[in-house]
Design an enzyme around this catalytic site. Sequence first.
Site, PDB file in Angstrom:
ATOM      1  N   SER A   1      40.450  81.491   8.378  1.00 11.60           N
ATOM      2  CA  SER A   1      41.694  80.767   8.091  1.00 11.60           C
ATOM      3  C   SER A   1      41.442  79.285   8.304  1.00 11.60           C
ATOM      4  O   SER A   1      40.581  78.909   9.118  1.00 11.60           O
ATOM      5  CB  SER A   1      42.806  81.238   9.026  1.00 11.60           C
ATOM      6  OG  SER A   1      43.906  80.352   8.948  1.00 11.60           O
TER       7      SER A   1
ATOM      8  N   TYR B   1      45.882  81.778  18.204  1.00  8.13           N
ATOM      9  CA  TYR B   1      45.471  82.350  16.918  1.00  8.13           C
ATOM     10  C   TYR B   1      44.345  81.514  16.301  1.00  8.13           C
ATOM     11  O   TYR B   1      43.316  82.040  15.876  1.00  8.13           O
ATOM     12  CB  TYR B   1      46.674  82.398  15.972  1.00  8.13           C
ATOM     13  CG  TYR B   1      46.337  82.841  14.574  1.00  8.13           C
ATOM     14  CD1 TYR B   1      46.127  84.196  14.278  1.00  8.13           C
ATOM     15  CD2 TYR B   1      46.204  81.910  13.543  1.00  8.13           C
ATOM     16  CE1 TYR B   1      45.814  84.584  12.991  1.00  8.13           C
ATOM     17  CE2 TYR B   1      45.879  82.305  12.255  1.00  8.13           C
ATOM     18  CZ  TYR B   1      45.692  83.642  11.985  1.00  8.13           C
ATOM     19  OH  TYR B   1      45.370  84.047  10.714  1.00  8.13           O
TER      20      TYR B   1
END
Lengths: 248, 442
Positions: A141, A154
């Site tokens: 990501s 995260y």
Amino acid sequence: MKNALGAVDSVLLLGGRSEIGLAVVELLVKRGARRIVLAVRGETDAPDLKALGAEVHVVDFDAARPESHGDVVRTAVDLVGDLDVVISAFGVLGDQAVYERDPVSAAHAVAVNFGGQVSVCLHVAERLREQRHGTLIVLSSVAGVRVRKANYVYGSTKAGLDGFAQGLGDALHGSGANVMVVRPGFVRGRMTAGMPPAPMATTPGEVAAAVVAGLREGKETVWAPAVLAPVFALMRVLPRAVWRRMPR
Amino acid sequence: MTFLTGWGRTAPTPAQVVRPRTTEELAKLLADRPRRGLIARGLGRSYGDAAQNAGGVVVDCADLDLGWSLDQESGTVTASAGTSLHDLMSALVPRGWFVPVTPGTRYVTVGGAVAADIHGKNHHVDSSFGAHVTSLTLATADGSIRVLTPGDRLFWATVGGMGLTGVILSATFTCVPVETSRFKVDVEQARNLDHVIELMAEGDHRYRYTVAWIDLLATGAHTGRAVLTRGNHALREDVRSAAPLAYAPRPLLTTPPWVPNGLLNRWTLRAFNEAWYHKSPRVRRGVIQSLTTFFHPLDGVRDWNRLYGSRGLLQYQFAVPDEGLETLRRIVARLSAHGVASFLTVLKRFGPGTPGHLSFPMPGWTLALDIPAGVPGLDRLLTLFDEWVAAAGGRLYLAKDSRMSAETLRATYPRLGEWREIRSSVDPDGVFRSDLARRLGL
């Protein structure tokens, strides 16, 4: 086997509920893939791949139990033979505020997003090294490219995963197998439901299209959308004092 | 491990390449039962992945040279599988014999010729290579060496069997007597596809060798315009030469090691096709041509496949029965409309096939085209053609294929089940494996 135009036959999806993962599988099936294994904890909500002509197997998979990962990969191989493409797509986003209140939940997210990925990808790599062909697609990501204060738990799991996947790709170089690191931006979907979309937001379908195109061209890194590559080249060199003021 | 590709230079995979020098060394390899199987490779002229084996063993048969012999009386040749048709022709032609079938290149081996059941310009008269083979020796998975004749089921599972029944060690076949090394050739232009089909249907029987080069980039009323080249072996009286059987081929040019992608594109090829069509005579009869000019013009350029750049090329070759002529017309029209740049598109009439279970030729027509692998939309276009070809009762050539699906294979090779049965009886554990076999579930 991958054919001359980059179409593949067998696909293993690790994280059978991932919207991006399922979108990639669906697109690969539309391009000719016929033997699919969905590794998932509990139920999958896969699109009707059988109606598209594919044979679909569902295998129980718990990312948080690394001791079971070897069996998951072996079972997939028993079901479909050589793995042409493996998509490692599982992970939890979670809520930064909750992580801060409940560090145990943060540790659990790290165990799934990073520990689970490392474990299962190592098993996949062993198999790909033996068969001497195949592509492992790792869903990283942009959140891991430069970690933001708004989601640093995260983001740091994705930063770890991204680094691991690059290293694994280099370790596999020359073996015939390869690793593709995919770095989507903000993806509108179930995982981000209720969140206001960030600039340059994308969809699972668009990410899948970029992944399949990258697969055909043998790319090592895919940004989705592609414009995020130059954007993050810039983001990475922003001074810390500026970066920490990022609103989210 | 060495990365291997076919002639199209697409989809490379690594394999352990071994070069056994004796049949004993080969038997030892088989006894080792390599975990990811084994496949024989000759000169690597299959376009796709037929002679690749990812993570397994690839047996390069070049050193397994058991030589060859000619019976000058009958023209019967026994040659080891690694012998190239180039070497054979160089030795046979001056002795007054010609190989029964030659493809568009001399650089194929006898083993490959049998395994792919190759065809040439004389298919409409002489069928494919397997039709001329009277016996084969085959090393099978159990390590035994079997001598096979056309009465054996395994013989016909091996002819066209893409090396998946065993390692072919040698073949005995009958050659054709010739008085000269030259050919007496008629060349004519055809204004469009219908015209060339008409000329071929009506006149091909007068020639042993025929082929039509098609300009796929011509459009409108000229769609499918062609140069038709047909000929026979020249007789002694046709050739004014003190050495009518002289034959000494040599490559003239070598392709540079690096060529930019996209060199062969729509525009460069249109210019080439235009020149090629117009430089050919409208009609010219009785031209005497050398063997290389007539059969193997591309062999004059070493490594011409590199002209397609790093992405490589693929060849699409299909056959349709006579009733499928409409499919041929549709495909040519679609290719022409799509502007697919094909350097060498070749149309040919097929005669009777062989009993090989996976042998490609069938009575009717065949079209072969070379396409750069990077052409956008190619996958979808060729998948559509696959469906048309299957619906017309046709099929694709395994030695050229690098992309068809297992479903297309099943739909177009009706004797696949029978072949699998024979194969599993001689190789129950699947020792013989290739990337092609994995891709197509052979």
